[in-house]
Motif scaffolding. Sequence first.
Motif, PDB file in Angstrom:
ATOM      1  N   HIS A 192       0.813  -1.212   0.000  1.00 19.82           N
ATOM      2  CA  HIS A 192       0.000   0.000   0.000  1.00 19.82           C
ATOM      3  C   HIS A 192       0.848   1.263   0.000  1.00 19.82           C
ATOM      4  CE1 HIS A 192      -3.758   2.119   0.458  1.00 19.82           C
ATOM      5  NE2 HIS A 192      -3.321   2.752   1.525  1.00 19.82           N
ATOM      6  N   GLY A 301      -5.212   6.079   9.130  1.00 21.78           N
ATOM      7  CA  GLY A 301      -5.792   4.789   8.782  1.00 21.78           C
ATOM      8  C   GLY A 301      -6.711   4.302   9.871  1.00 21.78           C
ATOM      9  N   GLN A 312      -9.407   1.377   4.213  1.00 23.74           N
ATOM     10  CA  GLN A 312      -8.226   1.674   3.404  1.00 23.74           C
ATOM     11  C   GLN A 312      -8.382   3.017   2.705  1.00 23.74           C
ATOM     12  OE1 GLN A 312      -7.119  -0.720  -0.320  1.00 23.74           O
ATOM     13  NE2 GLN A 312      -5.703  -1.525   1.207  1.00 23.74           N
ATOM     14  N   THR A 326     -11.766  -2.133   3.088  1.00 23.98           N
ATOM     15  CA  THR A 326     -10.804  -2.883   2.294  1.00 23.98           C
ATOM     16  C   THR A 326     -11.558  -3.921   1.467  1.00 23.98           C
ATOM     17  OG1 THR A 326     -10.451  -4.412   4.119  1.00 23.98           O
ATOM     18  CG2 THR A 326      -8.938  -2.570   3.939  1.00 23.98           C
TER      19      THR A 326
END
Length: 555
Positions: A192, A301, A312, A326
Motif C-alpha cells: 500500500h 488509517g 483503506q 478494504t
Amino acid sequence: MGMTGTTVADLVHAQWDDHRPGLRCEDRVLTHHQVAAGAAARAALLVDLLPPGAEPHVGVLLDNTPEYPLWLSAAALAGAAVAGINPTRRGAELARDILHTECRLLLTERTHLPLLDGLELPGVRILVTDSEEYEQLLAPYANAAPGDAALAPPDPSRRMLLYFTSGSTGAPKAAICSQGRLAAAGRSLVEHFGVGRDDVHYVCMPMFHGNAVIADWSPALAAGAAVALRRRFSASGFLDDVRAYGATYFTYVGRAVQYILATPERPDDRDNPLRLGFGTEAGAVDAARFAERFGVRLVEGYGSSEGGAAVQRTPDTPPGAIGRATPGDDLAVVDPATGEECPAACLDEAGRLLNGADAIGELVNRGRSPFEGYWRNPEADAARVRGGWYWTGDLFFRDPKGFLYFAGRSDDRLRVDSENLAAAMIENILARYEPAAAVAVYAVPDPVAGDQVMATLALGDAPFDPGDFGRFLAAQGDLGPKMLPRFVRPVRRMPVTATNKVHRVALRRAGFRCPDPVWWRPDTEVSYEPLTPAAESALLDRYREQGREELLGRL
C-alpha cells in the motif's frame, strides 16, 4: 519489493543472508543477519527454558530496546507468542496481566525490576536482559541458526502476539494475532505504501502496543527494511532521531503528532528524510500543520486492534475521511440499538456533518472477519462477535459515496437533552481553537438525566481566556447548541496513557471535581465563569436531590 513468506518465521529466515544494517538503537547497529542470528539464539534458549506442557508464551516487559524485536523474531522461529506487558501498569494489575497470559518466562530490564517487587508471580521465571546472568544463558546458543530449535513447526495459524487492548472499564483483554495475520499485515502495508529495502522505519511508539508491531515493525520485516528504535517516545527528540537514523517512515497513535507540533519551530524543519507517517487520531487540522511544517504526509488509517475490520485510504478519499472498506469486507454503519444501517451523512459545502444524530453509528463487519479472539475470555469474544457480525466498538458515519469518517469510540457517545452526540465530532470543532495544543471531550452526568459536555484544553503555559473561548465557540457554524461544553478544564498538558492516547478514563472519573480550576456555563449563554467552591456545592446539591450523585466519578 517485499518478501513473500506466509509466516513471520519465513520473514526472519529471509534476513539470514542480508548483511546490510537492519536494526539501530542509539549507538548500537545490527545487520539483518545479526538480527536473525540473535533471534535464533533466543529461540533455542526459549525452547530449553520453557517447562514441558506450558503454554508457549513469553512476557516482554521492556522499553523499545533491541531485545524487543529480537524476542519477537525469536518467538516466531520457536512457534511461540509474545505477550506485550505494559510498564505503566502497577501492582496487582501488572501481576494479573502476566498471569492471565500464562507467561512462564518474563523478559525485563533492570530499570523495570522495581515494578515487580512484591508481586506474586508463581511459576514465572524472570530474565533480566541487561544482566551478566542473561549473557551467560545466551552464550551456549551463539551459533544457532533459524530453524535449529522450535516448540512446533511455525505455521500461519500459530499464535504470535498477545497484545492488550484497553477499554473504558474492566481489565484489559489480550487479543490474539497469529503469524499468518501479522505477516499478511506487513505485506499489505508494504504494497500500500511502497515500502522498500532502503527504507528505515522509526519505531517510537511503545512495542507492547499493536500499532508499533503491526504497522511499523511488521512491514519493515516484510520489506527487508531497517528498523530504528526510540526507547520511549520523545517529541523533542523526534526530528533529531529521524535525521540521525535516516528514517523514512514512522507510525503514531493518539496525541504524539500534537506533541511534536508543540515543539519550537526550526528554520530547517523540512530538512529531513521522512516521506510518510501512518497512524490514527492525528486529525485533519494537525495533519495539515505537520505536512506544512515538516513536508511529510500523514496518512490516517483505521484498523480494529483485534483485526476484525479495516478501512483503506484511496487517492480520491476526501479530507476528513478515513477511506473505504478494504476489498472483501462488508462494513456497515449500524445503529446498535436497532441493528439497522444508519442513513448516509448529509455534509455541507465545508464538509460539516448536518445529521450526526441519525448518521453516526457503530462500524460493523457483516462479512468474514479475521478476528482471532481474546485469550481465555469467551465473554469478551461474545461481546465482540454478535449475530455473526464483528462489532468494532467504534463510531463512524458514511457519506453518500461510501467514504467512512471516524466519529469516536462507542463509549465516547454523549446523550444531551435526548440527542446522541459523538465526542470526536465536538473535538474536531474545538481543535480549531488556536491556543489549544490538544482537546478532549467527554461526558459528565447531568444532574437530572443524560449527560453534559465537558472539555479539557491543553494550553501549555498560556492562561485560559474565557471571553476569547466564548467568542470562538460562537463563531463555529457547525457547533450545535447541545455541543457547547458546559464545563471547561484548562490544563498545561493533556493526561495521556502509555500509548499517548488521551487518558479519558481519568478525565471522566475526575469530571468537574478535579484538581485543576474549572470554568462553566451556569446557564444557556456562551459565557464562562469560574466554578467556585460555592457554585460546586450548590451543583452537587442538585445531584443529590435527583439521586444522581453516585454517577459522578463513574468510569
